[in-house]
Design a protein around this motif. Structure first.
Motif, short mmCIF file in Angstrom:
data_model
loop_
_atom_site.label_atom_id
_atom_site.label_comp_id
_atom_site.label_asym_id
_atom_site.label_seq_id
_atom_site.Cartn_x
_atom_site.Cartn_y
_atom_site.Cartn_z
N HIS A 219 48.33 44.09 32.88
CA HIS A 219 49.43 45.04 33.13
C HIS A 219 49.77 45.04 34.62
N GLY A 220 50.99 45.34 34.91
CA GLY A 220 51.37 45.60 36.30
C GLY A 220 51.51 44.38 37.17
N GLY A 221 51.57 43.17 36.57
CA GLY A 221 51.78 41.98 37.37
C GLY A 221 50.50 41.27 37.75
N ASP A 222 50.34 40.89 39.00
CA ASP A 222 49.20 40.13 39.50
C ASP A 222 47.91 40.93 39.31
N TYR A 223 46.91 40.32 38.63
CA TYR A 223 45.65 41.03 38.40
C TYR A 223 44.95 41.39 39.70
N LYS A 224 45.23 40.66 40.76
CA LYS A 224 44.61 40.96 42.05
C LYS A 224 45.07 42.33 42.58
N LEU A 251 42.71 30.91 30.57
CA LEU A 251 41.66 30.06 31.12
C LEU A 251 41.89 29.73 32.59
N LYS A 252 43.13 29.44 32.97
CA LYS A 252 43.44 29.13 34.36
C LYS A 252 43.14 30.33 35.26
N GLN A 253 43.56 31.52 34.80
CA GLN A 253 43.29 32.74 35.57
C GLN A 253 41.80 33.02 35.65
N LEU A 254 41.08 32.79 34.56
CA LEU A 254 39.64 33.05 34.54
C LEU A 254 38.92 32.19 35.56
N LYS A 255 39.31 30.94 35.67
CA LYS A 255 38.66 30.05 36.64
C LYS A 255 38.92 30.53 38.07
N LEU A 260 36.81 33.65 42.87
CA LEU A 260 36.89 34.77 43.82
C LEU A 260 35.61 35.60 43.85
N GLY A 261 34.66 35.26 42.97
CA GLY A 261 33.38 35.96 42.95
C GLY A 261 33.25 37.02 41.88
N TYR A 262 34.23 37.08 40.97
CA TYR A 262 34.19 38.08 39.92
C TYR A 262 33.58 37.53 38.63
N LYS A 263 32.71 38.30 38.03
CA LYS A 263 32.22 38.03 36.68
C LYS A 263 31.57 39.31 36.16
#
Length: 526
Positions: A219-224, A251-255, A260-263
């Motif tokens: 939601h809201g555009g860029d997940y960042k 999948l592309k976003q997940l990679k 970025l250090g998120y999991k």
């Protein structure tokens, strides 16, 4: 802080109660009698007389859309509209009341064609009657189907999309195809996202919710930007719910997310990265849930699968490999079987150590239930769905399959790890209405008498347990929250009735008097 003269239900054991409780910092330090706890009072310590009211663990909504719900407070409210004409009138009134200029997007959500006399979806032409100068998109209550007007289509590049369907003549978009419209809506700023989240949390607190497992990143555009908004609110000590983020990413976003250090597990006790959220089919109401057989009331379709089997295997394998927990939206029996087959291939070596799960788990049979148990898959269920679905499930899937669906009691009896939520804003995040549906198996009007498929009723204790401890297990937090236990976080709710000893049909009328997160008051009924 000291609470006394209450009926404190620990949630740890059925019918285990204390009179008083001592809070130290953000944790529960001691439970006992009034005399035992008041003897521990120190100078200047705040003491709260519960006046015989009931105190219970804070509720943990195991699947919702906090930001999406906050948005519904700002857009056209289409909940409970009874006709296409009412959809049109609400849209016109919203534009007029807010004096919205031409070319500004108009969004709405909440309509459900099953409440209309003719049962037909609104169309592009219907929304054109609202305005031809504003791009408009009105989303069905489930979020899996939307209708757009001609102006919205002018602004969009419409092309075939995997995992989605659309009808340009009618302006109807399903599943992934909805993004063809929504990707063109201007994105909010971080400040706007924070304001939306803050309002949504206030409402959730008023319902007794202290923790949410929420799907917001899409939601809201860029997940960042969404992550930045949450991190800023956390840094500013403005999170009034503990957040376990369910990350809807391709999948592309997940990679990129992982780089970025998120999991799963990254974060703290107020904001933490949870599972990868995967959306594989749609909803029963929109007839996009993927079924093994065609819909009983529409044999032209058996739903929509958003991924091929190979694509699904690939993203599940990658997510599991990098240490992501996974929670997959499945409503139809075909979708569920495909997902369980993928999980089986991934889990064959070590078992379900990452606590992968399936969200909704609605249309199922005895064989699917057995597979759930054998694979130890977490079930994220929404009993409040019965309010609407019990009226349509037999017409959608037939009596035989309906009888084995929404099998909440069977799941628990089989030892399946089960957690409760609302999928808000698909339904209101009203805790007591959700428990009422779980316990009574009736809609909010009390129908049908005796309950729908009553053998699947939960006891009040089971509903409370799986709304608190069961949800805490889903986020690996059962050791720090979910019960009123010495050493655990002081997340709790004060209610006006004894939920364990009352007419179950009156549960929906229980009032939340106060909500505390980490020992801090975040809501008090005025």
């Amino acid at each position: 802080m000291l609470f006394y003269n209450g009926k404190i239900f620990t949630g740890y054991k059925n019918n285990e109660f204390f009179e008083a409780m001592l809070i130290s910092g953000d944790k529960i330090e001691k439970l006992g009698t009034n005399e035992e706890i008041r003897a521990l009072k120190q100078e200047h310590m705040k003491c709260i007389d519960l006046k015989g009211k009931v105190l219970i663990p804070g509720f943990n909504d195991s699947h919702m859309h906090l930001y999406g719900f906050g948005q519904t407070l700002q857009i056209v409210d289409l909940v409970n509209v009874q006709s296409v004409e009412e959809v049109i009138s609400r849209g016109k009134k919203y534009i007029s009341d807010n004096n919205i200029k031409s070319n500004v997007w108009i969004r709405g959500r909440g309509w459900n064609q099953d409440y209309f006399t003719d049962k037909k979806f609104p169309t592009r032409e219907d929304l054109d009657k609202i305005s031809i100068n504003h791009p408009i998109i009105f989303t069905r209550a489930c979020g899996h189907l939307a209708v757009a007007n001609s102006k919205a289509l002018e602004n969009c590049k419409v092309e075939n999309v995997a995992g989605g369907e659309f009808d340009l003549d009618k302006g109807i978009f399903k599943e992934h195809a909805i993004s063809l419209i929504t990707d063109n809506i201007p994105k909010p700023s971080v400040a706007e996202i924070k304001n939306t989240l803050t309002e949504a949390m206030k409402y959730a607190n008023s319902k007794g919710i202290t923790s949410v497992q929420t799907d917001d990143l899409s939601h809201g555009g860029d997940y960042k930007l969404m992550l930045k908004a949450y991190e800023e609110l956390n840094h500013e000590n403005k999170l009034t719910c503990r957040v376990y983020e369910q990350c809807l990413l391709d999948l592309k976003q997940l990679k990129a997310f992982y780089d970025l250090g998120y999991k799963t597990g990254v974060g703290d006790k107020y904001f933490k990265i949870g599972p990868l959220k995967i959306l594989v089919d749609g909803s029963l109401g929109a007839r996009t849930a993927a079924l093994n057989k065609p819909y009983h009331d529409d044999n032209s379709t058996n739903g929509v699968m958003c991924y091929t089997n190979e694509e699904l295997d690939h993203i599940i394998s990658y997510a599991d490999k990098i240490g992501m927990q996974i929670a997959i939206h499945c409503i139809g029996d075909r979708a569920m079987q495909i997902v369980l087959d993928s999980y089986k291939r991934v889990l064959k070596a070590y078992g379900n150590l990452k606590r992968h799960g399936i969200i909704h788990c609605q249309i199922m049979d005895a064989d699917l239930l057995s597979q759930f148990k054998n694979l130890d898959i977490i079930a994220y269920i929404q009993p409040i769905f019965l309010h609407y679905d019990l009226h349509i499930v037999e017409s959608r899937v037939g009596k035989k399959l309906a009888k084995t669906s929404y099998a909440f009691k069977s799941m628990i009896d089989e030892g399946i790890h089960t957690s409760l939520g609302t999928d808000c804003p698909v339904e209101d995040c009203d805790v007591m209405a959700n428990i009422y549906c779980a316990v009574n198996r009736v809609d909010l009007k009390g129908e049908p008498a005796g309950g729908y498929n009553p053998k699947e009723k939960l006891s009040v204790y089971e509903a409370l347990y799986h709304y608190t401890q069961g949800s805490a297990y889903a986020s690996f937090e059962e050791r720090i929250k979910g019960t009123i236990t010495e050493g655990k976080l002081a997340d709790f709710v004060v209610i006006d009735k004894d939920i364990m000893n009352m007419d179950p049909l009156d549960i929906k009328n229980i009032t939340i008097l106060a909500t505390y997160v980490g020992g801090k008051l975040v809501y008090k009924k005025s």
